[in-house]
Write a protein that holds these residues in place. Structure first.
Motif, PDB file in Angstrom:
ATOM      1  N   THR A   6       0.852  -1.181   0.000  1.00  0.00           N
ATOM      2  CA  THR A   6       0.000   0.000   0.000  1.00  0.00           C
ATOM      3  C   THR A   6       0.889   1.233   0.000  1.00  0.00           C
ATOM      4  N   PHE A   7       0.530   2.200  -0.837  1.00  0.00           N
ATOM      5  CA  PHE A   7       1.279   3.449  -0.877  1.00  0.00           C
ATOM      6  C   PHE A   7       0.360   4.572  -1.334  1.00  0.00           C
ATOM      7  N   ARG A   8       0.796   5.783  -1.100  1.00  0.00           N
ATOM      8  CA  ARG A   8       0.049   6.977  -1.515  1.00  0.00           C
ATOM      9  C   ARG A   8       0.911   7.766  -2.484  1.00  0.00           C
ATOM     10  N   ILE A   9       0.225   8.429  -3.407  1.00  0.00           N
ATOM     11  CA  ILE A   9       0.898   9.373  -4.295  1.00  0.00           C
ATOM     12  C   ILE A   9       0.105  10.671  -4.257  1.00  0.00           C
ATOM     13  N   PRO A  10       0.767  11.788  -4.518  1.00  0.00           N
ATOM     14  CA  PRO A  10       0.035  13.052  -4.604  1.00  0.00           C
ATOM     15  C   PRO A  10      -0.974  12.988  -5.756  1.00  0.00           C
ATOM     16  N   ASN A  11      -2.017  13.748  -5.608  1.00  0.00           N
ATOM     17  CA  ASN A  11      -3.079  13.783  -6.620  1.00  0.00           C
ATOM     18  C   ASN A  11      -2.626  14.647  -7.804  1.00  0.00           C
ATOM     19  N   ARG A  12      -1.582  14.166  -8.483  1.00  0.00           N
ATOM     20  CA  ARG A  12      -1.048  14.878  -9.641  1.00  0.00           C
ATOM     21  C   ARG A  12      -0.635  13.883 -10.705  1.00  0.00           C
ATOM     22  N   ARG A  13      -0.911  14.222 -11.937  1.00  0.00           N
ATOM     23  CA  ARG A  13      -0.652  13.332 -13.068  1.00  0.00           C
ATOM     24  C   ARG A  13       0.828  12.939 -13.182  1.00  0.00           C
ATOM     25  N   ASP A  14       1.737  13.819 -12.813  1.00  0.00           N
ATOM     26  CA  ASP A  14       3.159  13.500 -12.963  1.00  0.00           C
ATOM     27  C   ASP A  14       3.639  12.437 -11.969  1.00  0.00           C
ATOM     28  N   HIS A  15       2.760  11.978 -11.067  1.00  0.00           N
ATOM     29  CA  HIS A  15       3.118  10.909 -10.139  1.00  0.00           C
ATOM     30  C   HIS A  15       2.593   9.542 -10.586  1.00  0.00           C
ATOM     31  N   VAL A  16       1.885   9.480 -11.695  1.00  0.00           N
ATOM     32  CA  VAL A  16       1.379   8.204 -12.208  1.00  0.00           C
ATOM     33  C   VAL A  16       2.527   7.241 -12.528  1.00  0.00           C
ATOM     34  N   PRO A  17       3.616   7.681 -13.174  1.00  0.00           N
ATOM     35  CA  PRO A  17       4.708   6.738 -13.433  1.00  0.00           C
ATOM     36  C   PRO A  17       5.306   6.135 -12.154  1.00  0.00           C
ATOM     37  N   ALA A  18       5.360   6.897 -11.080  1.00  0.00           N
ATOM     38  CA  ALA A  18       5.875   6.367  -9.809  1.00  0.00           C
ATOM     39  C   ALA A  18       4.969   5.251  -9.293  1.00  0.00           C
ATOM     40  N   ALA A  19       3.662   5.418  -9.428  1.00  0.00           N
ATOM     41  CA  ALA A  19       2.723   4.378  -9.008  1.00  0.00           C
ATOM     42  C   ALA A  19       2.911   3.119  -9.851  1.00  0.00           C
ATOM     43  N   ARG A  20       3.058   3.302 -11.142  1.00  0.00           N
ATOM     44  CA  ARG A  20       3.289   2.177 -12.048  1.00  0.00           C
ATOM     45  C   ARG A  20       4.558   1.417 -11.653  1.00  0.00           C
TER      46      ARG A  20
END
Length: 142
Positions: A6-20
């Motif tokens: 489980t992890f959180r990312i900021p609600n910003r499109r530029d953080h989508v690659p980090a989630a991937r």
């Protein structure tokens, strides 16, 4: 016992690659590769992108949870905009957007959403038929 990342990312499109990247690493740590890893990673990309694109609350981040329990692998993406529920969209051939949920529906065995007290969660379920021998099987966040 289930394995969970489980992890959180900021609600910003530029953080989508980090989630991937985090999803791909968790899967590899659990010995999950190949087509199923590709399907889960692509589904995560679509669900996280939808969350950051459509969530009307920017102060709270997006939570991503990946749970492996036996052969069942569940991907969950939660955002704080609990009243804006996902709806599949029939995109025309010239439209650039609107195919994400259809893609997830085609890749996952099933998908859906639920409203929680302070968020909504969009989930997709997959079945893992094989895992690599000798995978670390340690929590992916370690």
């Amino acid at each position: 016992m289930p394995e969970t990342e489980t992890f959180r990312i900021p609600n910003r499109r530029d953080h989508v690659p980090a989630a991937r990247h985090r999803i791909r690493k968790a899967l590899a740590d659990w010995g999950i590769t190949g087509d199923i890893a590709d399907a889960v990673t692509l589904s995560a990309n679509e669900l996280v992108t939808n969350a950051v694109t459509h969530c009307r609350t920017s102060l709270v981040g997006i939570e991503v949870t990946l749970t492996l329990h036996g052969p069942a692998l569940v991907l969950e993406v939660s955002d704080p905009d609990r009243d804006l529920l996902p709806r599949p969209h029939d995109s025309g051939p010239d439209e650039e957007c609107g195919r994400g949920l259809a893609l997830v529906a085609g890749l996952a065995e099933e998908w859906g959403h639920r409203q929680e007290p302070d968020a909504k969660c969009v989930w997709a379920r997959f079945t893992v038929t094989e895992r690599l021998e000798g995978a670390a099987h340690v929590p992916a966040g370690s």
